[in-house]
Design a protein around this motif. Structure first.
Motif, PDB file in Angstrom:
ATOM      1  N   THR A 170       0.845  -1.187   0.000  1.00 12.74           N
ATOM      2  CA  THR A 170       0.000   0.000   0.000  1.00 12.74           C
ATOM      3  C   THR A 170       0.879   1.235   0.000  1.00 12.74           C
ATOM      4  N   LEU A 361     -10.054  -1.434   3.576  1.00 12.52           N
ATOM      5  CA  LEU A 361      -8.661  -1.126   3.275  1.00 12.52           C
ATOM      6  C   LEU A 361      -7.833  -2.390   3.442  1.00 12.52           C
ATOM      7  N   SER A 362      -6.634  -2.350   2.905  1.00 11.64           N
ATOM      8  CA  SER A 362      -5.795  -3.543   2.910  1.00 11.64           C
ATOM      9  C   SER A 362      -5.528  -4.045   4.322  1.00 11.64           C
ATOM     10  N   THR A 428      -7.812   3.970  10.641  1.00 12.83           N
ATOM     11  CA  THR A 428      -7.903   4.026   9.185  1.00 12.83           C
ATOM     12  C   THR A 428      -7.354   5.306   8.577  1.00 12.83           C
ATOM     13  N   ASP A 430      -9.291   7.636   7.965  1.00 14.83           N
ATOM     14  CA  ASP A 430     -10.496   8.196   7.344  1.00 14.83           C
ATOM     15  C   ASP A 430     -11.388   8.803   8.417  1.00 14.83           C
ATOM     16  N   LYS A 548      -5.141   6.552  -6.171  1.00 12.64           N
ATOM     17  CA  LYS A 548      -5.563   7.418  -5.080  1.00 12.64           C
ATOM     18  C   LYS A 548      -4.850   8.751  -5.277  1.00 12.64           C
TER      19      LYS A 548
END
Length: 567
Positions: A170, A361-362, A428, A430, A548
């Motif tokens: 990532t 997410l990963s 995260t 986020d 992204k």
């Protein structure tokens, strides 16, 4: 004692199930050819025995460098059977990036598609196998199995569910990519969540057109889930051919990224606007009917009989023709990798195409939340999957915990501690909230919140999504951190501007900006914009979910244009 939750067992169970439908579809000389489960099982077994013949040990890292295709999938399952750790690399990766992954993951070998990918690997690994070498490897495997008939089962049985199955790389905002360590039980638990859901999204017998890169966690999940559930995957190496192959494959499942739906939306609108006379009036009527039906279905309210009859007629006259472009059988359309504009989701729903968004997410082995067919809300990423805990921190950050949480970053304990806390929650990065109905709403990236010079906080993602919902806008990046006002860098959709003069294009963008500004506080409004001459992608392929748009990197690329907005 329960059976170990390993990918080797997942594959062996899939083979034993003897599903009646094809395992895969792949193109041979321009035609889609079926691959039975028996054919796939034989290929995987021979490749796995070939790897044993080469001396590949449990725990050895082995890279996969190819586009989305049958060979990738079969080789991945073979690696799982022998306990090797897959290290997928995007086919669009530069030689420098390929070398980084090979060195960082300590790969002993690499599986490559062609000479172009072979050249990126060079002499960095002991075992370099291309698609052209597969027949020879399978022949070695047959010979090894004849001499060692129990070896493969013994190796597969020796794999523990806590052993590593794969690395997923990532990108961070700074520094080189980090390798998420995903255990066998993580991915097994991820695919098994299909059994725990009341409203199953996919079923045995479904057909999926898959162009998403298998090097990405989402693509990997879909390929593993096909074996677990028993649906058929049609592999499409070239994502730009999706529009051509949808009517040929006629899938029931189509996972994609928002940009593809945005392009279809643009094309459909252009077709509607080109209609004249009675036909134009019919389209307008059908859209009014569709939007009324969509609102009722979103509210989970029954359709009045008269409206239901109108909807069936509108479907026959208008919607069916649009759905035919997607194959005519589409049952589940998914969007992930980036936010889908609510306007676009509602447009498709009005013409009887439901696009379901999810989130993950990963670090949590792909997915954490998803909208369901019977329980969805546009503008959200759905409700938690079974077994997933969501906590919203005081600063709005979303924290996740489940049995799919990764084992950490390979060779990077500090980065692991920054993301994975002592209670097992993944931080995260986020920002969001859970609404009154239990749906997760993503509002922004924690680090992307803009603080203007006046001390006002502005979430750029909402502005960007609304700008991109306008047909003329292809991409948008909003800025204004520590600046006196908000500004935007914008790229144009080439199809929508093909017949426009520069002045007309600027005027249309201004109207789009005015519409976005209309209901916003002054400090949130976009005061200036700059139209850029090219898209600001960070990958060669603009439709992959790996894209992204990193605000810092994009601004570095267009520093002069950004600076001009504040002159």
């Amino acid at each position: 004692m329960s059976r170990a939750r390993t990918i080797s067992n997942l594959w062996r169970d899939a083979v034993a199930a003897a599903h009646p439908d094809p395992a895969y579809l792949h193109e041979v000389d321009g035609e889609w050819r079926e691959v039975t489960w028996a054919e796939a099982a034989r290929a995987v077994e021979e490749i796995a025995n070939g790897l044993l013949a080469l001396g590949i040990r449990k725990g050895d890292s082995f890279a996969l460098l190819a586009r989305t295709n049958l060979e990738w999938s079969l080789f991945d399952f073979a690696l799982g059977l022998v306990g090797a750790v897959g290290a997928p690399i995007y086919a669009s990766s530069s030689p420098r990036d390929v070398q980084y992954v090979l060195e960082h993951s300590e790969c002993v070998g690499a599986f490559v598609e062609d000479d172009e990918q072979r050249a990126k690997v060079g002499a960095a690994v002991r075992h370099l196998i291309s698609f052209a070498d597969l027949d020879e490897l399978r022949e070695q495997g047959r010979a090894f199995a004849a001499a060692n008939p129990a070896a493969l089962d013994e190796r597969a049985d020796s794999i523990d569910e806590d052993d590593l199955f794969t690395f997923i790389y990532t990108s961070g905002t700074t520094g080189p990519p980090k390798a998420c360590m995903i255990r066998h039980r993580n991915y097994y638990s991820m695919v098994a969540k299909a059994d725990e859901m009341d409203d199953r999204l996919v079923e045995a017998g479904d057909v999926m057109l898959l162009y998403l890169p298998l090097a990405h966690n989402y693509g990997r999940l879909l390929h593993l889930s096909a074996a677990y559930i028993g649906y058929t995957i049609a592999f499409l190496p070239d994502p730009l051919r999706a529009a051509t192959e949808l009517p040929r494959v006629r899938p029931t499942l189509f996972p994609s990224v928002p940009r593809v739906y945005e392009k279809i939306h643009t094309a459909v609108l252009a077709g509607f606007e080109a209609q004249t006379g009675v036909r134009k009036a019919v389209v307008a009527w059908a859209m009014r009917v569709g939007r009324r039906v969509s609102k009722l279905r979103q509210a989970k309210e029954p359709l009045p009989r008269a409206l239901a009859l109108q909807y069936r007629l509108a479907d026959r006259l208008v919607y069916t023709k649009v759905k035919a472009r997607l194959g005519g059988r589409l049952r589940v359309a998914n969007a992930g990798g980036a936010p889908l504009s609510r306007d676009i989701a509602e447009f498709f729903h009005a013409i009887d195409i439901l696009i379901l968004e999810g989130y993950g997410l990963s670090e949590v082995t792909t997915a954490a939340t998803v909208n369901r067919r019977g329980d969805f809300k546009f503008g959200t990423v759905g409700k938690p999957l079974p077994g997933v805990e969501i906590v919203i921190a005081e600063d709005g950050e979303i924290l996740l915990r489940s049995n799919t949480v990764f084992a950490g970053y390979y060779h990077d304990e500090q980065a692991t501690r920054e993301v994975l806390d002592s209670e097992g929650f993944v931080h995260t990065g986020d920002v969001g909230h859970i609404d009154d109905d239990g749906f997760l709403v993503i509002t922004d990236r924690k680090k992307d919140i803009i603080v203007t010079a006046g001390g006002k906080n502005v979430a750029p993602q909402n502005l960007e999504n609304e700008l991109k919902s306008h047909r003329i806008v292809s991409q948008a990046l909003v800025m204004g951190d520590r600046k006196p006002y908000i500004a935007a860098l914008i790229t144009l959709d080439p199809e929508s501007t093909a017949n426009l003069s520069p002045e007309e294009a600027i005027a249309q963008v201004q109207r789009a900006v005015d519409a976005v500004n209309a209901e916003r506080s002054r400090y949130e409004q976009i005061k200036r914009f700059q139209i850029l001459p090219r898209e600001f992608t960070l990958e060669d392929d603009e439709v992959t979910p790996t894209l992204k748009l990193r605000r810092k990197v994009v601004l570095e690329h267009f520093a002069a244009d950004a600076a001009a907005l504040y002159d």
